[in-house]
Design an enzyme around this catalytic site. Structure first.
Site, PDB file in Angstrom:
ATOM      1  CB  THR A   1     -39.936  27.929  -6.187  1.00 44.24           C
ATOM      2  OG1 THR A   1     -41.087  28.471  -6.821  1.00 44.24           O
ATOM      3  CG2 THR A   1     -39.609  28.762  -4.954  1.00 44.24           C
ATOM      4  CG  HIS A   2     -41.558  24.475  -8.634  1.00 42.74           C
ATOM      5  ND1 HIS A   2     -41.792  23.175  -8.247  1.00 42.74           N
ATOM      6  CD2 HIS A   2     -42.127  25.251  -7.665  1.00 42.74           C
ATOM      7  CE1 HIS A   2     -42.479  23.168  -7.115  1.00 42.74           C
ATOM      8  NE2 HIS A   2     -42.692  24.416  -6.740  1.00 42.74           N
TER       9      HIS A   2
ATOM     10  CE1 TYR B   1      -5.955  -2.960   8.779  1.00 46.57           C
ATOM     11  CE2 TYR B   1      -5.130  -5.171   8.353  1.00 46.57           C
ATOM     12  CZ  TYR B   1      -5.272  -3.847   7.970  1.00 46.57           C
ATOM     13  OH  TYR B   1      -4.753  -3.425   6.790  1.00 46.57           O
TER      14      TYR B   1
ATOM     15  CE  LYS C   1      -3.932   3.319   4.627  1.00 51.83           C
ATOM     16  NZ  LYS C   1      -4.883   2.388   5.251  1.00 51.83           N
TER      17      LYS C   1
ATOM     18  CD  GLU D   1     -20.314  22.858 -18.239  1.00 54.15           C
ATOM     19  OE1 GLU D   1     -21.270  23.309 -18.856  1.00 54.15           O
ATOM     20  OE2 GLU D   1     -19.273  22.464 -18.817  1.00 54.15           O
TER      21      GLU D   1
ATOM     22  CE  LYS E   1     -21.299  26.565 -26.322  1.00 56.82           C
ATOM     23  NZ  LYS E   1     -21.278  25.173 -26.742  1.00 56.82           N
TER      24      LYS E   1
ATOM     25  CB  SER F   1      -0.942   0.001   1.209  1.00 57.55           C
ATOM     26  OG  SER F   1      -0.202  -0.092   2.402  1.00 57.55           O
TER      27      SER F   1
ATOM     28  CG  ASN G   1     -18.387  25.934 -23.418  1.00 57.79           C
ATOM     29  OD1 ASN G   1     -19.436  26.441 -23.813  1.00 57.79           O
ATOM     30  ND2 ASN G   1     -17.573  25.255 -24.210  1.00 57.79           N
TER      31      ASN G   1
ATOM     32  CD  GLN H   1      -2.887  -2.350   2.231  1.00 56.56           C
ATOM     33  OE1 GLN H   1      -2.180  -2.635   3.172  1.00 56.56           O
ATOM     34  NE2 GLN H   1      -2.724  -2.881   1.029  1.00 56.56           N
TER      35      GLN H   1
ATOM     36  CB  SER I   1     -16.526  25.471 -28.647  1.00 54.55           C
ATOM     37  OG  SER I   1     -16.609  24.667 -29.796  1.00 54.55           O
TER      38      SER I   1
ATOM     39  CG  ASN J   1      -3.602  -4.709  12.916  1.00 54.14           C
ATOM     40  OD1 ASN J   1      -3.048  -4.628  11.821  1.00 54.14           O
ATOM     41  ND2 ASN J   1      -4.068  -5.845  13.402  1.00 54.14           N
TER      42      ASN J   1
HETATM   43  N1  ARG Z   1      -0.902  -1.215   5.210  1.00 50.76           N
HETATM   44  C1  ARG Z   1      -1.874  -1.633   6.176  1.00 50.76           C
HETATM   45  C2  ARG Z   1      -3.126  -0.744   6.000  1.00 50.76           C
HETATM   46  O1  ARG Z   1      -3.028   0.282   5.405  1.00 50.76           O
HETATM   47  C3  ARG Z   1      -1.346  -1.544   7.553  1.00 50.76           C
HETATM   48  C4  ARG Z   1      -1.898  -2.543   8.517  1.00 50.76           C
HETATM   49  C5  ARG Z   1      -1.332  -3.868   8.298  1.00 50.76           C
HETATM   50  N2  ARG Z   1      -1.754  -4.825   9.263  1.00 50.76           N
HETATM   51  C6  ARG Z   1      -1.740  -6.120   8.998  1.00 50.76           C
HETATM   52  N3  ARG Z   1      -2.144  -6.896   9.893  1.00 50.76           N
HETATM   53  N4  ARG Z   1      -1.331  -6.565   7.841  1.00 50.76           N
HETATM   54  O2  ARG Z   1      -4.190  -1.061   6.454  1.00 50.76           O
END
Ligand code: ARG
Length: 462
Positions: free
Chosen positions: A155-156, A317, A325, A290, A283, A22, A285, A322, A277, A110
């Site tokens: 309105t509307h 966990y 994020k 948008e 144009k 990751s 735009n 993972q 355009s 974790n």
């Molecule tokens: N890279 C992992 C994450 O973003 C970290 C946690 C890893 N924990 C594990 N038991 N493999 O969630």
């Protein structure tokens, strides 16, 4: 070798390794991982798990790693480390040898990952709040500038009642103020430290988790280790706040796109935020707006993604987490850039005052005031509403606006009409009658502007 390699006889499959890593996403947590690691080293010292000189070396080296990588954080991506936690630890061990190997005592990735993410989110919330305040300042600036600009209210998508353009600006001020306050509420729940929860069951070492939390700037430590490492409520919460925030910006964009359309021509967007355009030379735009409207969809998608990801996940966990994020990072970046873009759009916006006035005048948007006039003369509102509707129908057939009807024409509908009806349905007078709190009279708008300015000062001081 991976940090967990001891139990394994075979090397990871190379495709699995890439699939599992990751680092490409979580490398942005380097600052937070180092910050939490330094705090952890301090608590290890306090608990007599490491010696004074070892803690000093850990802290100095962690700071050194941060200084070095700050010059070019993307350098992290050249590494084969599994994630940012492994990257920092590997670096530490590479520089410090055996002392570096002591840092992970009692800690799990974790609790580390969710601690880092909470620290990152706390910082991001503050940036988002700043962007909201900057947009609020622009809205107030525009409100003050347009305190006399009469604008058709809808309105509307039908012209409904006249407003002052400032009233429209202040409506969006209120909407994004709610986003600001939602971020504040969320911050309180993010600002709690999960570190010391271990993998799931706590840590076997005598760690003062409260002190550890303070060392990282958290307000307190979490209550349950199993919950702490499984909890991603704050990600859901933040993506939901971002979704509402983007919904506000999307409506703002849609309003302005409509006002800017050839049909309305109420405003003109600056050349700086529009494009042409490749084929049609005439144009211009409204691309910036948008795009804001369009980007809203991806933020909603992220909210749905995290909800589905967490649904049915057993404690504690799981590697599924993972995947929390990337969308969070992308969505918050999107929201922040859309807030900033909206501010730039407002900066160059011009209002076509005479077109707005003419439209407001022609759209029968003073019909409610005509009905109110009859009520003042003693008629019940139901009857006056009905009668005013009939007068509008008549005026449409004569291709006249209400103020162009003669008194004799009004009198055909009711004897209650006197010469003062014209003063009553005059647009400026219609506006000035909206004196209730939050209404569009100049008096109320001025009050609202001063209330909003105080709110901005309060927002800045939080
Ligand atoms: N890279 C992992 C994450 O973003 C970290 C946690 C890893 N924990 C594990 N038991 N493999 O969630």
């Amino acid at each position: 070798m991976a940090l967990w390699g001891g139990r394994f006889l075979k090397k990871s499959n190379s495709f699995f390794k890439k699939f599992n890593n990751s680092l490409q996403t979580d490398y942005v947590l380097v600052k937070q991982d180092i910050q939490a690691s330094i705090a952890w080293s301090k608590i290890l010292l306090e608990s007599k798990i490491i010696k004074d000189y070892e803690q000093k070396q850990l802290e100095t080296t962690l700071n050194f790693i941060f200084q070095e990588i700050q010059k070019n954080p993307k350098k992290i991506l050249l590494s084969e480390a599994e994630d940012i936690h492994s990257w920092v630890e590997k670096k530490l061990i590479y520089i410090l040898g055996d002392i570096g190997k002591k840092l992970h005592t009692g800690r799990s990735r974790n609790d580390q990952v969710t601690t880092d993410l909470r620290l990152w989110v706390k910082e991001k919330i503050n940036y988002l709040k700043k962007s909201i305040v900057r947009l609020q300042e622009s809205l107030i600036f525009l409100s003050e500038k347009n305190i006399s600009s009469i604008f058709p209210g809808y309105t509307h998508l039908q012209q409904a009642q006249p407003i002052i353009f400032s009233h429209w600006c202040l409506a969006y001020f209120e909407m994004i103020q709610r986003d600001f306050s939602r971020l504040n509420d969320c911050f309180k729940r993010v600002n709690i430290s999960p570190l010391g929860s271990g993998a799931l069951s706590g840590t076997g070492w005598k760690i003062n988790r409260k002190k550890l939390a303070y060392l990282m700037g958290f307000s307190k430590a979490t209550n349950n280790s199993l919950d702490s490492v499984s909890d991603r409520d704050y990600v859901v919460e933040l993506l939901s706040i971002a979704s509402i925030g983007m919904m506000h910006l999307s409506r703002f964009s849609e309003d302005l796109i409509f006002f800017n359309s050839g049909e309305c021509n109420f405003i003109e967007l600056s050349d700086e935020v529009t494009s042409g355009s490749s084929l049609m030379p005439q144009k211009k735009n409204p691309d910036a707006l948008e795009l804001i409207r369009g980007k809203t969809g991806s933020v909603y998608g992220s909210l749905l993604n995290i909800l589905v990801l967490l649904k049915g996940l057993p404690l504690a966990y799981n590697k599924d987490m993972q995947e929390d994020k990337k969308n969070l990072f992308d969505s918050l970046k999107t929201w922040e850039s859309c807030l900033n873009m909206s501010k730039i759009v407002l900066f160059g916006l011009k209002i076509n005052i005479s077109k707005c006035y003419k439209t407001a005048e022609k759209g029968y948007i003073n019909s409610t005031d005509l009905a109110d006039y009859l009520v003042r003369q003693g008629m019940s509102f139901r009857d006056s509403h009905d009668l005013s509707g009939k007068i509008v129908l008549y005026a449409i057939s004569k291709k006249k606006c209400l103020s162009e009807l003669k008194l004799s024409e009004f009198k055909k509908f009711s004897d209650l009409f006197k010469n003062d009806v014209y003063t009553h349905i005059n647009l400026i007078n219609c506006l000035e009658k909206k004196i209730s709190r939050g209404g569009t009279s100049k008096k109320q708008i001025l009050k609202a502007i001063s209330r909003s300015k105080k709110q901005i000062l309060k927002n800045i001081s939080i």
